[in-house]
Write a protein that holds these residues in place. Structure first.
Motif, short mmCIF file in Angstrom:
data_model
loop_
_atom_site.label_atom_id
_atom_site.label_comp_id
_atom_site.label_asym_id
_atom_site.label_seq_id
_atom_site.Cartn_x
_atom_site.Cartn_y
_atom_site.Cartn_z
N MET A 19 1.02 -1.49 -0.12
CA MET A 19 -0.09 0.07 0.02
C MET A 19 0.75 1.56 0.30
SD MET A 19 -2.55 1.07 3.03
CE MET A 19 -4.59 1.35 2.00
N LYS A 20 0.74 2.48 -0.98
CA LYS A 20 0.72 3.15 -1.17
C LYS A 20 0.84 4.82 0.01
CE LYS A 20 3.28 5.95 -4.56
NZ LYS A 20 3.35 6.58 -5.81
N LYS A 21 1.57 5.13 0.37
CA LYS A 21 0.87 6.85 0.89
C LYS A 21 0.74 7.82 0.11
CE LYS A 21 1.96 9.25 5.44
NZ LYS A 21 2.92 9.49 6.64
N TRP A 22 0.20 8.11 0.81
CA TRP A 22 -0.40 9.56 -0.42
C TRP A 22 -0.16 10.58 -0.34
CZ3 TRP A 22 -3.96 13.86 -0.18
CH2 TRP A 22 -4.34 14.21 -1.56
N THR A 23 1.08 11.19 -0.66
CA THR A 23 1.50 12.64 0.32
C THR A 23 0.83 13.91 -0.83
OG1 THR A 23 2.88 11.38 0.98
CG2 THR A 23 3.28 13.67 1.17
N PRO A 24 0.34 14.63 -0.62
CA PRO A 24 0.71 16.14 -1.17
C PRO A 24 1.74 16.13 -2.68
CG PRO A 24 -0.65 16.54 0.68
CD PRO A 24 -0.58 14.66 0.01
N THR A 25 1.70 16.17 -3.34
CA THR A 25 2.83 17.08 -3.50
C THR A 25 2.58 18.72 -3.77
OG1 THR A 25 3.07 15.37 -5.44
CG2 THR A 25 4.65 17.42 -5.48
N ARG A 26 4.02 19.92 -2.90
CA ARG A 26 3.12 20.80 -3.73
C ARG A 26 5.00 20.92 -3.62
NH1 ARG A 26 1.98 20.23 2.18
NH2 ARG A 26 0.18 19.98 2.56
N GLU A 27 5.03 22.73 -4.34
CA GLU A 27 6.35 23.19 -4.97
C GLU A 27 6.72 24.25 -3.81
OE1 GLU A 27 7.22 27.25 -7.38
OE2 GLU A 27 5.60 25.56 -7.83
N ALA A 28 8.85 23.90 -3.73
CA ALA A 28 9.23 24.11 -2.23
C ALA A 28 8.73 25.63 -2.48
CB ALA A 28 10.58 23.71 -2.57
N PRO A 29 9.10 26.13 -0.87
CA PRO A 29 8.58 27.59 -0.88
C PRO A 29 10.39 28.16 -1.43
CG PRO A 29 9.01 26.45 1.13
CD PRO A 29 8.63 26.32 0.49
N GLU A 30 10.15 29.56 -0.72
CA GLU A 30 11.99 29.84 -1.86
C GLU A 30 11.81 29.94 -0.06
OE1 GLU A 30 13.54 31.13 -4.31
OE2 GLU A 30 11.62 30.47 -5.23
N PRO A 31 13.23 30.29 -0.06
CA PRO A 31 14.13 30.25 1.40
C PRO A 31 14.41 31.10 1.96
CG PRO A 31 15.23 30.30 -1.16
CD PRO A 31 14.65 29.57 -1.11
N LEU A 32 14.12 31.53 3.07
CA LEU A 32 13.75 33.38 3.55
C LEU A 32 15.43 33.13 3.84
CD1 LEU A 32 11.29 32.35 6.86
CD2 LEU A 32 11.23 33.26 4.14
N GLU A 33 15.05 34.92 3.41
CA GLU A 33 17.06 35.44 3.37
C GLU A 33 16.81 36.73 4.51
OE1 GLU A 33 19.69 34.94 2.78
OE2 GLU A 33 18.92 32.91 1.23
N GLY A 34 17.47 36.19 5.73
CA GLY A 34 17.74 37.60 6.56
C GLY A 34 19.04 38.20 6.11
N PRO A 35 19.39 38.44 7.44
CA PRO A 35 20.83 39.26 8.32
C PRO A 35 21.74 37.89 9.22
CG PRO A 35 18.73 39.64 9.48
CD PRO A 35 18.21 39.31 8.79
N VAL A 36 21.95 37.56 7.83
CA VAL A 36 22.55 35.81 8.46
C VAL A 36 24.05 36.86 9.63
CG1 VAL A 36 23.44 33.82 7.94
CG2 VAL A 36 21.76 34.62 6.71
N VAL A 37 24.77 36.78 9.46
CA VAL A 37 26.42 36.58 9.70
C VAL A 37 25.57 38.02 10.77
CG1 VAL A 37 28.51 37.91 9.66
CG2 VAL A 37 27.21 37.40 7.67
N PRO A 38 24.75 38.35 11.20
CA PRO A 38 24.48 39.32 12.42
C PRO A 38 23.58 37.93 13.20
CG PRO A 38 24.07 41.06 10.80
CD PRO A 38 23.93 39.78 9.95
N THR A 39 23.14 37.33 12.57
CA THR A 39 22.39 36.54 13.63
C THR A 39 23.55 35.75 14.46
OG1 THR A 39 20.46 36.64 12.13
CG2 THR A 39 20.90 34.69 13.35
#
Length: 84
Positions: free
Chosen positions: A1-21
């Motif tokens: 039995m195959k598990k059904w998983t809805p296919t969705r497009e991946a969201p865009e990655p969040l960009e922010g102030p990475v270096v200061p964090t």
């Protein structure tokens, strides 16, 4: 039995102030290490010296993280500059 998983497009990655964090987190780990040093005897008596060394390890790994995210930001800037 195959598990059904809805296919969705991946969201865009969040960009922010990475270096200061990452810098802020590294500084926080180091400050926590320094704050615990005067109480090292208490930590040792109660078997909690790993708390002190965990903070130092967090600061050390944070330094590696700073190096990594600065390089990543530089690479993203170069890629953006080359695309235009």
């Amino acid at each position: 039995m195959k598990k059904w998983t809805p296919t969705r497009e991946a969201p865009e990655p969040l960009e922010g102030p990475v270096v200061p964090t990452v810098v802020g987190g590294t500084v926080l780990w180091f400050v926590l290490f320094l704050a615990q040093l005067p109480f090292y005897g208490w930590f040792e008596d109660h078997g909690h010296t790993w708390w002190v060394w965990t903070c130092l390890a967090g600061a050390g790994l944070g330094l590696i993280g700073i190096w990594y995210v600065r390089g990543r930001d530089a690479a993203l800037a170069r890629a953006a500059r080359d695309d235009t």
